[in-house]
Write a protein that holds these residues in place. Structure first.
Motif, PDB file in Angstrom:
ATOM      1  N   TYR A  80       0.837  -1.209   0.000  1.00  0.00           N
ATOM      2  CA  TYR A  80       0.000   0.000   0.000  1.00  0.00           C
ATOM      3  C   TYR A  80       0.871   1.258   0.000  1.00  0.00           C
ATOM      4  O   TYR A  80       0.613   2.212  -0.760  1.00  0.00           O
ATOM      5  N   GLU A  83       2.616   1.847  -3.315  1.00  0.00           N
ATOM      6  CA  GLU A  83       1.673   2.347  -4.320  1.00  0.00           C
ATOM      7  C   GLU A  83       1.452   3.849  -4.116  1.00  0.00           C
ATOM      8  O   GLU A  83       1.385   4.617  -5.088  1.00  0.00           O
ATOM      9  N   SER A  84       1.365   4.266  -2.860  1.00  0.00           N
ATOM     10  CA  SER A  84       1.149   5.688  -2.585  1.00  0.00           C
ATOM     11  C   SER A  84       2.370   6.515  -2.958  1.00  0.00           C
ATOM     12  O   SER A  84       2.233   7.690  -3.339  1.00  0.00           O
ATOM     13  N   THR A  87       2.806   8.721  -6.361  1.00  0.00           N
ATOM     14  CA  THR A  87       2.241  10.039  -6.621  1.00  0.00           C
ATOM     15  C   THR A  87       2.978  11.087  -5.792  1.00  0.00           C
ATOM     16  O   THR A  87       3.436  10.800  -4.670  1.00  0.00           O
ATOM     17  N   GLY A  90       1.353  11.335  -2.403  1.00  0.00           N
ATOM     18  CA  GLY A  90       1.673  10.228  -1.508  1.00  0.00           C
ATOM     19  C   GLY A  90       3.053  10.362  -0.913  1.00  0.00           C
ATOM     20  O   GLY A  90       3.263  10.092   0.281  1.00  0.00           O
ATOM     21  N   THR A  94       3.905  10.872   3.123  1.00  0.00           N
ATOM     22  CA  THR A  94       4.778   9.935   3.823  1.00  0.00           C
ATOM     23  C   THR A  94       5.988  10.655   4.409  1.00  0.00           C
ATOM     24  O   THR A  94       6.395  10.397   5.549  1.00  0.00           O
TER      25      THR A  94
END
Length: 369
Positions: A80, A83-84, A87, A90, A94
């Motif tokens: 997950y 995948e973030s 972008t 994302g 983070t």
């Protein structure tokens, strides 16, 4: 060097007292809970005390690994997150979360005057730096250029502000913290170029007894910057302080197999980070990215600081041996057996980590003087 001096007039300087990352009440409660007596953590571990090379892992760290780090390393969670990361939004989210996590789990450094600036990079970019001026320093105090960790993909000046304040205060030195560019937006050699350009600016504008220091990926940058200075016949740093640096991208070591899962720096994450930092088709040099394979001769004195539960510890020991035996460098290597990789970001609740950070900074400052 001329390029750096000529561009000095373009520097944007805003002297200020830097605003630290401040914990919310909920975050502060979590941090305070980590300061309970060691006996509490021993009584609440899910498994027996873990050992490496005959040394027990600090009980607080084992509890955090069991309850926070390892659940976050589950395959579904990692999938997950990755995948973030694809972008910009994302990655920004983070990075912000990690900055807070690292800063709030670092012992708060003392207040001191700081200057936030940008210095010109060769690629037309502005490199942020923060200069720390502890109170009462003499005019000829040494200068430390510091590169933060984070796998070349995470980390910032703000995230590492508390630990850099501690280093500046304990070393009794001016410290210049470098906010180099991050992958995947800026893959190799962006961070390396920024590290070198910031070092060149310091030599041209601050000068004196300059040392290089860094943790993890920042340790890699410190070595690379010194090797680039040697090859270009530029002023050399007086010494290097390397907290658990990345030094070998080629060989496997027993510690990577034994500790490569569950200790905060998993082997599969190392590969993922490498794929972002060094995309296919990008040529690297061993001096920049894998110094165990490089010519290390001509480096200044080196201090390698390792952790007993770091999967990279065997490669760091190999680097220290190689530098000492092959090039006859002045190398010292110390291992804090009960700590993990990135222990500088555990000093708020792990007493031995705090002691290690402070004693290593004091030693480095004395060495530079």
């Amino acid at each position: 060097m001329i390029r750096i001096i000529a561009a000095a007039a373009l520097i944007l300087a805003t002297p200020a007292l830097a605003e630290p990352i401040v914990a919310t009440p909920a975050e502060q409660a979590q941090i305070e809970a980590l300061k309970q007596p060691e006996d509490w953590f021993i009584a609440h571990l899910k498994g027996p005390r873990e050992e490496s090379d005959g040394v027990k892992l600090d009980a607080r760290l084992q509890w955090v690994l069991e309850n926070t780090t390892r659940p976050a390393s589950a395959p579904a969670v990692q999938a997950y997150l990755r995948e973030s990361y694809k972008t910009p939004e994302g990655r920004a989210a983070t990075r912000t979360a990690l900055d807070r996590y690292w800063a709030l789990r670092t012992a708060p450094g003392p207040q001191m005057a700081t200057e936030d600036r940008t210095v010109p990079g060769r690629d037309g970019n502005a490199i942020p730096i923060r200069i720390y001026h502890p109170d009462g320093l003499p005019k000829d105090a040494p200068v430390i250029v510091y590169y933060h960790g984070g796998g070349f993909m995470f980390g910032s000046i703000d995230a590492f502000d508390p630990s850099v304040r501690i280093i500046a205060a304990e070393a009794k030195a001016v410290v210049v913290s470098v906010g180099y560019r991050l992958a995947p937006e800026h893959p190799y050699p962006a961070a390396w170029n920024d590290a070198e350009d910031a070092y060149d600016w310091v030599q041209a504008n601050l000068g004196g007894r300059v040392g290089l220091a860094g943790d993890s990926a920042g340790g890699t940058l410190a070595i690379a910057t010194a090797l680039r200075a040697r090859d270009a016949k530029k002023p050399m740093p007086k010494a290097l302080l390397l907290f658990y640096p990345g030094v070998d991208r080629v060989n496997d070591y027993p510690s990577l197999k034994a500790l490569g899962s569950g200790y905060g720096l998993d082997a599969d994450n190392l590969k993922y980070l490498a794929d972002q930092v060094y995309p296919a088709g990008v040529a690297t040099t061993s001096a920049d990215t894998s110094p165990v394979q490089a010519d290390l001769c001509g480096l200044p004195p080196v201090r390698v600081v390792s952790a007993g539960f770091d999967p990279l510890k065997d490669s760091q020991a190999a680097f220290a041996r190689l530098a000492e035996t092959t090039c006859k460098l002045k190398v010292s290597h110390i291992r804090y057996g009960d700590l993990i990789h990135a222990f500088l970001q555990t000093t708020a609740y792990v007493p031995t980590a705090d002691e290690a950070a402070r004693s290593e900074a004091q030693r480095f400052g004395n060495q530079l003087r």
